[in-house]
Scaffold this motif. Structure first.
Motif, mmCIF file in Angstrom:
data_model
loop_
_atom_site.group_PDB
_atom_site.id
_atom_site.type_symbol
_atom_site.label_atom_id
_atom_site.label_comp_id
_atom_site.label_asym_id
_atom_site.label_seq_id
_atom_site.Cartn_x
_atom_site.Cartn_y
_atom_site.Cartn_z
ATOM 1 N N LYS A 32 0.829 -1.211 0.000
ATOM 2 C CA LYS A 32 0.000 0.000 0.000
ATOM 3 C C LYS A 32 0.864 1.263 0.000
ATOM 4 C CE LYS A 32 -4.155 -2.061 1.668
ATOM 5 N NZ LYS A 32 -4.451 -2.687 0.446
ATOM 6 N N ALA A 33 2.185 1.102 0.042
ATOM 7 C CA ALA A 33 3.103 2.239 0.060
ATOM 8 C C ALA A 33 3.289 2.869 -1.323
ATOM 9 C CB ALA A 33 4.459 1.805 0.606
ATOM 10 N N PHE A 34 2.747 2.245 -2.373
ATOM 11 C CA PHE A 34 2.928 2.722 -3.735
ATOM 12 C C PHE A 34 1.592 2.876 -4.435
ATOM 13 C CE2 PHE A 34 6.653 0.087 -2.728
ATOM 14 C CZ PHE A 34 7.669 1.001 -2.920
ATOM 15 N N GLU A 35 1.601 3.682 -5.485
ATOM 16 C CA GLU A 35 0.511 3.750 -6.450
ATOM 17 C C GLU A 35 1.033 3.021 -7.679
ATOM 18 O OE1 GLU A 35 -2.552 5.361 -6.227
ATOM 19 O OE2 GLU A 35 -2.096 5.761 -4.123
ATOM 20 N N TYR A 36 0.269 2.116 -8.218
ATOM 21 C CA TYR A 36 0.706 1.325 -9.363
ATOM 22 C C TYR A 36 -0.056 1.791 -10.599
ATOM 23 C CZ TYR A 36 2.601 -1.613 -5.688
ATOM 24 O OH TYR A 36 3.288 -2.060 -4.598
ATOM 25 N N ARG A 37 0.685 2.231 -11.602
ATOM 26 C CA ARG A 37 0.081 2.598 -12.881
ATOM 27 C C ARG A 37 0.414 1.485 -13.860
ATOM 28 N NH1 ARG A 37 1.338 7.263 -17.326
ATOM 29 N NH2 ARG A 37 -0.473 6.774 -18.626
ATOM 30 N N ILE A 38 -0.592 0.749 -14.233
ATOM 31 C CA ILE A 38 -0.435 -0.367 -15.175
ATOM 32 C C ILE A 38 -0.764 0.162 -16.567
ATOM 33 C CG2 ILE A 38 -1.287 -2.644 -15.824
ATOM 34 C CD1 ILE A 38 -2.016 -2.939 -12.744
ATOM 35 N N ARG A 54 -10.117 -3.997 -17.008
ATOM 36 C CA ARG A 54 -10.449 -2.817 -16.197
ATOM 37 C C ARG A 54 -11.172 -3.198 -14.896
ATOM 38 N NH1 ARG A 54 -8.921 1.950 -17.813
ATOM 39 N NH2 ARG A 54 -8.905 2.463 -20.007
ATOM 40 N N GLN A 55 -11.772 -4.353 -14.841
ATOM 41 C CA GLN A 55 -12.442 -4.791 -13.606
ATOM 42 C C GLN A 55 -11.458 -4.900 -12.446
ATOM 43 O OE1 GLN A 55 -14.467 -8.424 -14.600
ATOM 44 N NE2 GLN A 55 -16.115 -7.379 -15.663
ATOM 45 N N ASN A 56 -10.172 -4.939 -12.744
ATOM 46 C CA ASN A 56 -9.142 -5.027 -11.708
ATOM 47 C C ASN A 56 -8.801 -3.665 -11.094
ATOM 48 O OD1 ASN A 56 -8.410 -7.908 -11.832
ATOM 49 N ND2 ASN A 56 -7.847 -7.399 -13.931
ATOM 50 N N GLU A 57 -9.259 -2.572 -11.704
ATOM 51 C CA GLU A 57 -8.930 -1.253 -11.162
ATOM 52 C C GLU A 57 -9.525 -1.094 -9.766
ATOM 53 O OE1 GLU A 57 -8.089 2.082 -14.413
ATOM 54 O OE2 GLU A 57 -10.189 1.471 -14.352
ATOM 55 N N GLN A 58 -8.748 -0.487 -8.903
ATOM 56 C CA GLN A 58 -9.164 -0.206 -7.535
ATOM 57 C C GLN A 58 -8.236 0.846 -6.966
ATOM 58 O OE1 GLN A 58 -7.735 -3.594 -4.800
ATOM 59 N NE2 GLN A 58 -8.082 -4.582 -6.776
ATOM 60 N N ALA A 59 -8.489 1.264 -5.752
ATOM 61 C CA ALA A 59 -7.637 2.277 -5.127
ATOM 62 C C ALA A 59 -6.188 1.810 -5.168
ATOM 63 C CB ALA A 59 -8.081 2.516 -3.688
ATOM 64 N N GLY A 60 -5.305 2.683 -5.637
ATOM 65 C CA GLY A 60 -3.889 2.361 -5.712
ATOM 66 C C GLY A 60 -3.464 1.715 -7.019
ATOM 67 N N PHE A 61 -4.424 1.420 -7.898
ATOM 68 C CA PHE A 61 -4.124 0.738 -9.166
ATOM 69 C C PHE A 61 -4.939 1.360 -10.293
ATOM 70 C CE2 PHE A 61 -3.521 -2.217 -5.748
ATOM 71 C CZ PHE A 61 -2.288 -2.762 -6.024
ATOM 72 N N THR A 62 -4.247 1.968 -11.246
ATOM 73 C CA THR A 62 -4.915 2.446 -12.448
ATOM 74 C C THR A 62 -4.423 1.612 -13.620
ATOM 75 O OG1 THR A 62 -3.215 4.107 -12.869
ATOM 76 C CG2 THR A 62 -5.147 4.826 -11.623
ATOM 77 N N ILE A 63 -5.289 1.420 -14.579
ATOM 78 C CA ILE A 63 -4.938 0.641 -15.767
ATOM 79 C C ILE A 63 -5.244 1.491 -16.989
ATOM 80 C CG2 ILE A 63 -5.326 -1.471 -17.094
ATOM 81 C CD1 ILE A 63 -6.305 -2.774 -14.454
ATOM 82 N N ASP A 64 -4.208 1.765 -17.774
ATOM 83 C CA ASP A 64 -4.343 2.539 -19.003
ATOM 84 C C ASP A 64 -4.027 1.648 -20.197
ATOM 85 O OD1 ASP A 64 -4.849 5.021 -17.660
ATOM 86 O OD2 ASP A 64 -2.710 5.193 -17.272
ATOM 87 N N PHE A 65 -4.805 1.806 -21.241
ATOM 88 C CA PHE A 65 -4.574 1.083 -22.486
ATOM 89 C C PHE A 65 -4.054 2.081 -23.509
ATOM 90 C CE2 PHE A 65 -7.493 -1.457 -20.127
ATOM 91 C CZ PHE A 65 -7.100 -2.754 -20.396
ATOM 92 N N ILE A 66 -2.856 1.857 -24.015
ATOM 93 C CA ILE A 66 -2.238 2.765 -24.964
ATOM 94 C C ILE A 66 -2.105 2.064 -26.310
ATOM 95 C CG2 ILE A 66 -0.228 4.204 -25.465
ATOM 96 C CD1 ILE A 66 -1.752 5.047 -22.900
ATOM 97 N N ASP A 67 -2.821 2.580 -27.294
ATOM 98 C CA ASP A 67 -2.778 2.028 -28.642
ATOM 99 C C ASP A 67 -1.561 2.626 -29.359
ATOM 100 O OD1 ASP A 67 -3.144 1.472 -31.409
ATOM 101 O OD2 ASP A 67 -5.301 1.276 -31.083
ATOM 102 N N ILE A 68 -0.635 1.773 -29.726
ATOM 103 C CA ILE A 68 0.593 2.229 -30.386
ATOM 104 C C ILE A 68 0.603 1.839 -31.868
ATOM 105 C CG2 ILE A 68 1.939 2.294 -28.257
ATOM 106 C CD1 ILE A 68 3.234 -0.368 -29.177
ATOM 107 N N SER A 69 -0.570 1.744 -32.459
ATOM 108 C CA SER A 69 -0.687 1.352 -33.867
ATOM 109 C C SER A 69 0.134 2.228 -34.794
ATOM 110 C CB SER A 69 -2.152 1.376 -34.314
ATOM 111 O OG SER A 69 -2.905 0.436 -33.602
#
Length: 135
Positions: A32-38, A54-69
């Motif tokens: 809990k000492a970190f914020e995790y950006r996935i 995205r159902q895994n997102e919760q406090a301390g965890f953000t999930i970003d999808f980056i399209d690199i097409s």
């Protein structure tokens, strides 16, 4: 505010079930000492895949999808599909150019289970190394 740890994955729709397991194990063992950006690099995922992860997102965890097409299209002809490696394997090569704000990141393959807090790995000194790997 806790320090942010950027954690990258690369995937396509075929590996979403594995990515889901990797993220769930990452969360289960996180401090809990970190914020995790996935950050999930991709070249287009279907909405069901994105929704599942995205159902895994919760406090301390953000999930970003980056399209690199666009980035991939510019040099795709140079990539070789060798053995069991797909084009997705090469997405990690774009991290430094797309995310220059990070001095340090963690890149994980989708088909693994995280067994301890990644904050410990992130805090390992890099010294003069460009990258480090873990068995």
């Amino acid at each position: 505010m806790n320090r942010e740890i950027p954690i990258f994955f690369s995937t396509d729709d075929h590996y979403i079930p594995f990515l889901d397991v990797a993220i769930r194990s990452l969360i289960a063992n996180a401090s809990k000492a970190f914020e995790y950006r996935i950050i999930v690099l991709n070249t287009g995922l279907n909405e069901d895949s994105v929704r599942k992860v995205r159902q895994n997102e919760q406090a301390g965890f953000t999930i970003d999808f980056i399209d690199i097409s666009e980035e991939v299209a510019a040099i795709k002809s140079r990539f070789k599909n060798v053995y069991h490696f797909s084009i997705v394997t090469y997405y990690r090569l774009f991290i430094a150019s797309i995310f220059p704000q990070y001095d340090k990141i963690i890149y994980l393959d989708c088909d693994l289970a995280v067994l301890d807090d990644l904050g410990k790995l992130y805090d390992e000194p890099m010294e003069d190394n460009f990258c480090m790997a873990v068995i």
